[in-house]
Design an enzyme around this catalytic site. Structure first.
Site, PDB file in Angstrom:
ATOM      1  N   PHE A 230       0.867  -1.197   0.000  1.00 11.13           N
ATOM      2  CA  PHE A 230       0.000   0.000   0.000  1.00 11.13           C
ATOM      3  C   PHE A 230       0.901   1.244   0.000  1.00 11.13           C
ATOM      4  O   PHE A 230       0.772   2.127   0.828  1.00 11.13           O
ATOM      5  CB  PHE A 230      -0.936   0.044   1.221  1.00 11.13           C
ATOM      6  N   ALA A 279       2.156  -2.551  -9.718  1.00  8.98           N
ATOM      7  CA  ALA A 279       0.745  -2.171  -9.579  1.00  8.98           C
ATOM      8  C   ALA A 279      -0.060  -3.456  -9.472  1.00  8.98           C
ATOM      9  O   ALA A 279      -0.326  -4.126 -10.467  1.00  8.98           O
ATOM     10  CB  ALA A 279       0.292  -1.355 -10.788  1.00  8.98           C
ATOM     11  N   ASP A 299       0.282  -0.605   5.244  1.00  9.41           N
ATOM     12  CA  ASP A 299      -0.407   0.661   5.566  1.00  9.41           C
ATOM     13  C   ASP A 299      -1.658   0.792   4.697  1.00  9.41           C
ATOM     14  O   ASP A 299      -1.721   1.636   3.807  1.00  9.41           O
ATOM     15  CB  ASP A 299       0.543   1.846   5.334  1.00  9.41           C
ATOM     16  N   CYS A 339      -5.506   3.264   9.824  1.00 11.60           N
ATOM     17  CA  CYS A 339      -5.870   4.692   9.866  1.00 11.60           C
ATOM     18  C   CYS A 339      -7.378   4.869   9.976  1.00 11.60           C
ATOM     19  O   CYS A 339      -7.900   5.948   9.749  1.00 11.60           O
ATOM     20  CB  CYS A 339      -5.314   5.427   8.653  1.00 11.60           C
TER      21      CYS A 339
HETATM   22  N1  SAH Z   1       1.684   4.218   2.929  1.00 11.80           N
HETATM   23  C1  SAH Z   1       1.242   5.297   2.073  1.00 11.80           C
HETATM   24  C2  SAH Z   1      -0.232   5.621   2.231  1.00 11.80           C
HETATM   25  C3  SAH Z   1      -1.160   4.469   1.942  1.00 11.80           C
HETATM   26  S1  SAH Z   1      -2.764   4.956   1.520  1.00 11.80           S
HETATM   27  C4  SAH Z   1       2.108   6.514   2.310  1.00 11.80           C
HETATM   28  O1  SAH Z   1       2.941   6.507   3.226  1.00 11.80           O
HETATM   29  O2  SAH Z   1       1.970   7.485   1.587  1.00 11.80           O
HETATM   30  C5  SAH Z   1      -3.490   3.461   1.019  1.00 11.80           C
HETATM   31  C6  SAH Z   1      -3.108   2.989  -0.374  1.00 11.80           C
HETATM   32  O3  SAH Z   1      -3.664   1.669  -0.545  1.00 11.80           O
HETATM   33  C7  SAH Z   1      -3.629   3.807  -1.533  1.00 11.80           C
HETATM   34  O4  SAH Z   1      -2.544   4.261  -2.307  1.00 11.80           O
HETATM   35  C8  SAH Z   1      -4.489   2.825  -2.360  1.00 11.80           C
HETATM   36  O5  SAH Z   1      -4.338   2.984  -3.758  1.00 11.80           O
HETATM   37  C9  SAH Z   1      -3.955   1.505  -1.914  1.00 11.80           C
HETATM   38  N2  SAH Z   1      -4.877   0.352  -2.025  1.00 11.80           N
HETATM   39  C10 SAH Z   1      -6.194   0.311  -1.742  1.00 11.80           C
HETATM   40  N3  SAH Z   1      -6.673  -0.935  -1.903  1.00 11.80           N
HETATM   41  C11 SAH Z   1      -5.628  -1.709  -2.289  1.00 11.80           C
HETATM   42  C12 SAH Z   1      -5.484  -3.107  -2.599  1.00 11.80           C
HETATM   43  N4  SAH Z   1      -6.516  -3.933  -2.519  1.00 11.80           N
HETATM   44  N5  SAH Z   1      -4.273  -3.552  -2.942  1.00 11.80           N
HETATM   45  C13 SAH Z   1      -3.196  -2.710  -3.001  1.00 11.80           C
HETATM   46  N6  SAH Z   1      -3.300  -1.404  -2.726  1.00 11.80           N
HETATM   47  C14 SAH Z   1      -4.485  -0.900  -2.375  1.00 11.80           C
END
Ligand code: SAH
Length: 395
Positions: A230, A279, A299, A339
C-alpha cells in the site's frame, strides 16, 4: 451578534461543551430559535439561557461544530488568529526547515480548534479541504487569512473539497486555486523530495501523517529486503532506500500511484537499481510472494469508515497481518498500521494479536506508533485520534 439563529440545549446537555468538546449532537437540542440552513453560523445556549459557543450549523447527527466558546465575531481577525496559532505550533515542532522540510499539516480540524478544516502545506502550496459546509462558505475568508499569516512563504492555495463535503449538502464544491497557481510541486520531508499531485492524487496528495513513522523505518532498513505494501506515492520506500536497504519493493493497486512512487524514488536516488514497483492487488501479491522479505510495511486504506462495518474491518486487518506473519523471514520486522478512526488502538492490537497467534510465531512489540504532533488531538475530542501502528519483531 443578535443576527444568528439560537440553539437551546436540553437540561444537562451543556456539560461536554463546558469541557470544550466542539460538537453539538442533534439529540441534545431542545429547540431552535430561527431557521438556520446548512453552513450558517449559529449561537448555542444552555437550557438556562447561558451562552455556550458559536459555530457552524449542519442538519444531521453532528448539528453544530463550535468555532469559539466565547462571544466573539467570526471575522477576518478570528481566522487570522487561529491560523497564526496553528503556524506557531508547527514552528515550535521545527517542521519549517527551508530546504530540509517543508511538508506538514498546518490545520488539523478539531485539533487546531477549527472543526471541519484541513490544510496541508507542500513547499509553499496550501491544500485546503472543507469537511463542512460552514468551512466551505468561509473558504475565501480562510484563504485571505492564510495569505496574511504566511505572507511570502505562501505561493498558492488549492481548494479541494469535492470529496470531503457532506454528500447531501448539495453545494457545488468545485476544486481549484483560491490563490496563485502551482504545477508539479516538489516538497521535502526530512531531506527527501517527492512530487505532490494534489489535483489528481488521493486526499491532499501525500500522507504527511506518516512522517515520523517513516523516519523510524529508515533506522531499521539497513541491509534488509523491504516490502512497502500500500505504498501510494512511495513515502516509506524512499526512506528505506536512504536507510541502506538491500532492496525495496513497492506495491499498490493504483497504477498512477505506482508511477509517482517510481518517480519519487528516482528523484532522490537516480540510477539506483535497488527499487522496483508493482501495480497489483495487495492480497494477490501477498499470496504469491515468497519469503524473501525481512521488513514489511502494511499501511492499508481505512477499512472502516463507519462503526457498522467495524467487524469486517477487523477481519480485514487480521487476514492481512496473518499473511505477513506467515511469510516474513525469521528476525523480520513488521510495520503495521490502521488509519480507521472507528477502529480503536485496542481493537487493532487484538486483530494483530489474533493474526500472530494464528501463525504460531513468536512476536514482540517494539514500538507503538501514532499520528505526529502536527495532527494534534484535542484532549476533549478523542474522536480526533485515528492513526495507530505497531512495529513488531517476528522470530
Ligand atoms: N503508505 C502510504 C499511504 C497508503 S494509503 C504513504 O505513506 O503514503 C493506502 C493505499 O492503498 C492507496 O494508495 C491505495 O491505492 C492503496 N490500495 C487500496 N486498496 C488496495 C489493494 N486492494 N491492494 C493494493 N493497494 C491498495
Amino acid at each position: 451578534m443578535g443576527s444568528y439563529s439560537r440553539i437551546f440545549l436540553k437540561p444537562k446537555k451543556e456539560e461536554s461543551l463546558l469541557r470544550f468538546h466542539p460538537w453539538v449532537f442533534s439529540g441534545a437540542i431542545r429547540n431552535i430559535d430561527g431557521e438556520p440552513v446548512e453552513g450558517d453560523l449559529v449561537d448555542v445556549f444552555a437550557n438556562n439561557g447561558a451562552f455556550l459557543g458559536r459555530g457552524h450549523y449542519q442538519p444531521g447527527s453532528i448539528a453544530v461544530r463550535i468555532l469559539t466558546f466565547k462571544d466573539i465575531p467570526i471575522d477576518t481577525a478570528f481566522w487570522i488568529k487561529r491560523i497564526a496559532s496553528a503556524l506557531e505550533l508547527r514552528k515550535a515542532l521545527n517542521l519549517l526547515r527551508e530546504s530540509e522540510n517543508n511538508a506538514f499539516r498546518l490545520v488539523h480540524g478539531e485539533g487546531d480548534n477549527l472543526p471541519g478544516l484541513i490544510i496541508d502545506m507542500y513547499a509553499g502550496t496550501a491544500v485546503m479541504q472543507a469537511h463542512s459546509v460552514g468551512m466551505h462558505s468561509a473558504r475565501f475568508a480562510i484563504a485571505e487569512a492564510l495569505e496574511s499569516v504566511l505572507k511570502d512563504d505562501l505561493t498558492a492555495i488549492y481548494y479541494k473539497s469535492d470529496g470531503t463535503l457532506p454528500f447531501k449538502a448539495g453545494v457545488d464544491a468545485e476544486n481549484g486555486y483560491l490563490m496563485g497557481n502551482a504545477s508539479d510541486v516538489i516538497a521535502v520531508e526530512n531531506g527527501l523530495k517527492f512530487h505532490v499531485d494534489f489535483i489528481k492524487g488521493q486526499k491532499t496528495g501525500f500522507f504527511v501523517d506518516q512522517r515520523e513513522n517513516r523516519a523510524l523505518l529508515e533506522a531499521y532498513s539497513k541491509g534488509r529486503s523491504v516490502l512497502n505494501m500500500f505504498c501510494y506515492t512511495g513515502g516509506f520506500s524512499f526512506y528505506a532506500m536512504r536507510g541502506g536497504a538491500k532492496l525495496v519493493h513497492s506495491v499498490d493497486s493504483s497504477a498512477k500511484a505506482i508511477g509517482i512512487a517510481e518517480a519519487n524514488v528516482r528523484l532522490n536516488f537516480p540510477d539506483d537499481t535497488r527499487h522496483r514497483a508493482f501495480a497489483e492487488d495487495a492480497f494477490k501479491y501477498l499470496e504469491q510472494m515468497g519469503d524473501m522479505y525481512d521488513l514489511i510495511i502494511l499501511d492499508p486504506p481505512a477499512f472502516a469508515k463507519h462503526r457498522d462495518v467495524l467487524r469486517n474491518a477487523l477481519i480485514g486487518y487480521r487476514k492481512l497481518n496473518a499473511i505477513a506473519f506467515e511469510k516474513i523471514k525469521p528476525g523480520g520486522i513488521l510495520f503495521t498500521f490502521s488509519c480507521s478512526q472507528a477502529v480503536s488502538k485496542e481493537n487493532f492490537r487484538l486483530a494483530v494479536f489474533t493474526a500472530a497467534a494464528q501463525s504460531g510465531r513468536k512476536v514482540r512489540i517494539l514500538h507503538q506508533l501514532t499520528q505526529p504532533a502536527d495532527h494534534p488531538i484535542n484532549i476533549y475530542h478523542p474522536e480526533g485520534e485515528y492513526l495507530k501502528g505497531l512495529v513488531l519483531h517476528v522470530e
